[in-house]
Every structure is written in structure tokens, then in C-alpha cells.
Design an enzyme around this catalytic site. Structure first.
Site, PDB file in Angstrom:
ATOM      1  N   LYS A 183     -95.895  34.803  46.339  1.00 28.30           N
ATOM      2  CA  LYS A 183     -95.539  34.006  47.511  1.00 28.30           C
ATOM      3  C   LYS A 183     -94.893  32.687  47.080  1.00 28.30           C
ATOM      4  O   LYS A 183     -95.269  32.112  46.050  1.00 28.30           O
ATOM      5  CB  LYS A 183     -96.791  33.710  48.348  1.00 28.30           C
ATOM      6  CG  LYS A 183     -97.501  34.968  48.857  1.00 28.30           C
ATOM      7  CD  LYS A 183     -96.639  35.729  49.824  1.00 28.30           C
ATOM      8  CE  LYS A 183     -97.308  37.002  50.298  1.00 28.30           C
ATOM      9  NZ  LYS A 183     -96.413  37.837  51.122  1.00 28.30           N
ATOM     10  N   HIS A 321     -91.889  47.758  53.687  1.00 23.16           N
ATOM     11  CA  HIS A 321     -93.078  46.904  53.707  1.00 23.16           C
ATOM     12  C   HIS A 321     -94.328  47.764  53.868  1.00 23.16           C
ATOM     13  O   HIS A 321     -94.294  48.803  54.527  1.00 23.16           O
ATOM     14  CB  HIS A 321     -92.954  45.952  54.900  1.00 23.16           C
ATOM     15  CG  HIS A 321     -94.131  45.062  55.110  1.00 23.16           C
ATOM     16  ND1 HIS A 321     -95.027  45.255  56.136  1.00 23.16           N
ATOM     17  CD2 HIS A 321     -94.561  43.974  54.426  1.00 23.16           C
ATOM     18  CE1 HIS A 321     -95.948  44.307  56.069  1.00 23.16           C
ATOM     19  NE2 HIS A 321     -95.687  43.522  55.057  1.00 23.16           N
TER      20      HIS A 321
HETATM   21 MG    MG Z   1     -93.020  40.019  52.763  1.00 21.01          MG
END
Ligand code: MG
Length: 388
Positions: A183, A321
Site C-alpha cells: 500500500k 481483484h
Molecule cells: Mg487495490
């Protein structure tokens, strides 16, 4: 043959993770069972699915509209021409009756989850793993033995610094992964740059590290991150802009030469087609990340692939995803670029068969009929409860 019942339940995720935009403390997931009157191994075939990762349970829509529509339909109208299996295309059309165009997420997750459970039943009735059923229908029968699988992680957690991030990545490499996604955007740019440098030191090559900003940036920050990250030439920069902000995405793409990944928060074929056209994405490098169970399911996904093909996009550009068995079969069956994994994250919904092993960045496709949730003990216990 016919569908005898469709049942759903909501399961709490109980996670203390956080990305750049939100935490998962209230997250719930819908689990669905589509029960048929076909008997295999002494009991009725039931198809299962759940609504992937990061969208809340959507049982109300299922109970109010989609399940009643399927229950009311003449059983024969939901079968293939031979009458020996369910027909996912007809089932999708039945659920879409009396639905106004647009407003996709209000229904796309509920419909897609039921649709994928239908596919699990179809594959079980056919006695084949889902990836093979999909390959026969959509890929001229070509189904690989294994698919590339990268690992997502690098979340922000209380007390987690650069050293802990490196430890996390090392543990993933030890498990057989070769490419890691972390992230960004949950800290200031200089701190995130340090995290990227630290991650690169462990993974060893820029094309083995992706970063994910989770659509949390405004224009100033998106362009500043594009500038800060560009020199690293990473595997991809994920969701640098809001999901529908095609104008800003085009501006980021103009400034950022390396691959961009996006699309996990788009839920219709038109949106994905608009994304590649007006977001000025580049078919020779960028990555599309549709979440199939959240986007009306597998039949609609095949239409999305056709729509973007007109703009030069190949299936290898899709990295869906959702690190789960549903996605694994879809990647294999359609011959997509690769699969995501989140081992040990998202509770019972994370990962693949309990005995699945990643080897040198690849995951073997399962051989059990259907999706194979039976090989995921904790998740399958919840699914069986719906049926027993
Ligand atoms: Mg993502």
C-alpha cells in the site's frame, strides 16, 4: 432439473487492517448457496460463492429481487438447450429483468455473487473444475496447468515500520511468491518513498514490486506520487485516482511512463470501456483489475473482455481483484495475466485450497469439480451451514 432454493447469509470479517482510505472494522461479506435437485455423491448439488473482498454484504437486494425472480422463473427457462445443466447467461438475464440501466453497484455485487455460485453448480454438475468449463466455453478449450500469482500486502498497521514491512515481504518470498504489492498513500510521500525503497531492497527487482494507492488521492497528490514513484519503474502503480476520474487518470498516465493498474472499483462493461478510452490507458503495459463476482459475474466479464478487445486490449492485461478460488478459476479459464493472493488476510475469505502452494510465483489450478471451496475448511463450514 431445477434450482430448488437460493440461500444467503452475511459474515463479519473482523479485521483491523487499514489502507490509504478506510479500515475494515465493519466489513461483512455475503455467502450464497444455489441448491439444485441434481444429485451427485448422494446429495443435491449446491453451488457456492461469496462477494469477494472489500464490498459489504448485499443480502437485502438478493432477498428482495434477485432470488425471487429466479425462484419464480419456469425452471426450464434457466437451463441450457440440452436441458442438462443451468445456463448462466439465461440466469443473468432473468435477474436483470425490470432493472433500470445504470446504478451498477446497487445490484452488480448481489447479481455477480449469485451468478458465480451458479457457475460452481454448473461445473459440479458437469464434473469438471470451473476453469476447464470456462476454458471450453471462452478460450477454445485451452486451460493452463498453473497461473502467475502475486501477493498483496504491505498494509498500514499500528506499530508497523519499515523493518516490519521488510519482514512481511521476506516471509512472502519464503512462501514462494516472487512479486509483492504494498500500500501507498497512508503516509506522507517521503515516508512512502522510504517504504518503497525498503521493499525493493527485499524483492530485488523493480518489476517484482507494485504499489496500491486505493483510489485515495486528489489531483495534487496523485500527480505528486506519480512524480515521486516514476523513477522506480515499478511493476505497476495501482489506483492513483478515483475510480471514475478518467480525466485525472489520463493526466497521471501522461506523467507516469511505467504501468498503471486500476479498475477494481468499476462494476460495468461500459465503465471499463470508458476507463481504457478516456483514462488513456495503454494496452501495451497497463493492468485492468475487474473484480468479477462484484461486477455481475462471469458472463458479463466475457462481454467486458470483448468490449476492450476492440481497443487493442488482450486478456493478459487483466489481473482481477480478489485473491480467492473464484478468481483463480477465472484467471485460468480465460487465460488472464495473473491472480492476486492475500494469505492470512480477510479471515476465512482469503486464499485458496488449504493445501495450495505457490511455487516460484505460480499457483496450480485445482482439479476438483466446481470451484473447490470444499478444500477450504473454514469457509466451507459456513457454506455447508447454509445447505444443511
Ligand atoms: Mg487495490
Amino acid at each position: 432439473m431445477r434450482i430448488t432454493d437460493i440461500r444467503e447469509t452475511a459474515v463479519a470479517l473482523k479485521s483491523d487492517l487499514r489502507n490509504a482510505v478506510f479500515d475494515f472494522s465493519e466489513m461483512t461479506t455475503s455467502v450464497v448457496a444455489v441448491i439444485t435437485d441434481v444429485v451427485r455423491e448422494g446429495r443435491p448439488v449446491a453451488g457456492f460463492a461469496f462477494n469477494s473482498t472489500g464490498r459489504y454484504a448485499c443480502g437485502a437486494q438478493m432477498r428482495d429481487r434477485f432470488i425471487p425472480r429466479l425462484r419464480k422463473a419456469p425452471p426450464g427457462s434457466l437451463l441450457n438447450d440440452a436441458g442438462d445443466n443451468l445456463d448462466a447467461e439465461k440466469i443473468l438475464a432473468c435477474m436483470m429483468q425490470r432493472e433500470k440501466p445504470g446504478g451498477h453497484t446497487e445490484r452488480s455485487v448481489a447479481i455477480g455473487t449469485i451468478e458465480v455460485a451458479v457457475w460452481d453448480a454448473i461445473a459440479k454438475i458437469a464434473g469438471k473444475p470451473l476453469h476447464r468449463v470456462l476454458a471450453e466455453k471462452y478460450s477454445g478449450g485451452r486451460s493452463p496447468q498453473r497461473v502467475p500469482c502475486y501477493v498483496g500486502g504491505g498494509w498500514y498497521e499500528p506499530g508497523k515500520g519499515v523493518k516490519e514491512l521488510q519482514d512481511e515481504i521476506r516471509a512472502r518470498l519464503d512462501q514462494g511468491y516472487t512479486t509483492m504489492k504494498i500500500k501507498v498513500g497512508g503516509a506522507a510521500i517521503p515516508e512512502d518513498v522510504k517504504r518503497v525503497e525498503a521493499a525493493l531492497a527485499v524483492v530485488g527487482a523493480a518489476d517484482r514490486l507494485a504499489v496500491d494507492a486505493n483510489a485515495g488521492f486528489d489531483r495534487t497528490r496523485a500527480l505528486a506520487y506519480a512524480k515521486a514513484l516514476a523513477p522506480f519503474r515499478l511493476r505497476w502503480f495501482e489506483e492513483p485516482t478515483g475510480p471514475l476520474d478518467y480525466a485525472l487518470l489520463a493526466d497521471v498516465a501522461a506523467e507516469y511512463d511505467s504501468p498503471i493498474g486500476t479498475g477494481e472499483n468499476l462494476f460495468s462493461t461500459e465503465d471499463v470501456e470508458n476507463l481504457v478510452r478516456f483514462g488513456r490507458l495503454r494496452p501495451d503495459r497497463d493492468i485492468i483489475q475487474t473484480d468479477v463476482p462484484q461486477s455481475y459475474g462471469i458472463v458479463q466479464f466475457s462481454r467486458t473482455l470483448e468490449a476492450v478487445k476492440r481497443h487493442g486490449w488482450e486478456r493478459k492485461s487483466f489481473f482481477p481483484h480478489g485473491g480467492n478460488q473464484m478468481t483463480l478459476h477465472i484467471v485460468g479459464g480465460f487465460g488472464l495475466g495473473g491472480c492476486e493472493a492475500y494469505p492470512g488476510v480477510f479471515g476465512i475469505f482469503a486464499g485458496f485450497a488449504d493445501d495450495a502452494r505457490v511455487e516460484n510465483g505460480f499457483l496450480k489450478l485445482p482439479e476438483r469439480p466446481g470451484i473447490g471451496f470444499e478444500a477450504q475448511n473454514a469457509l466451507y463450514a459456513v457454506m455447508r451451514e447454509l445447505v444443511d
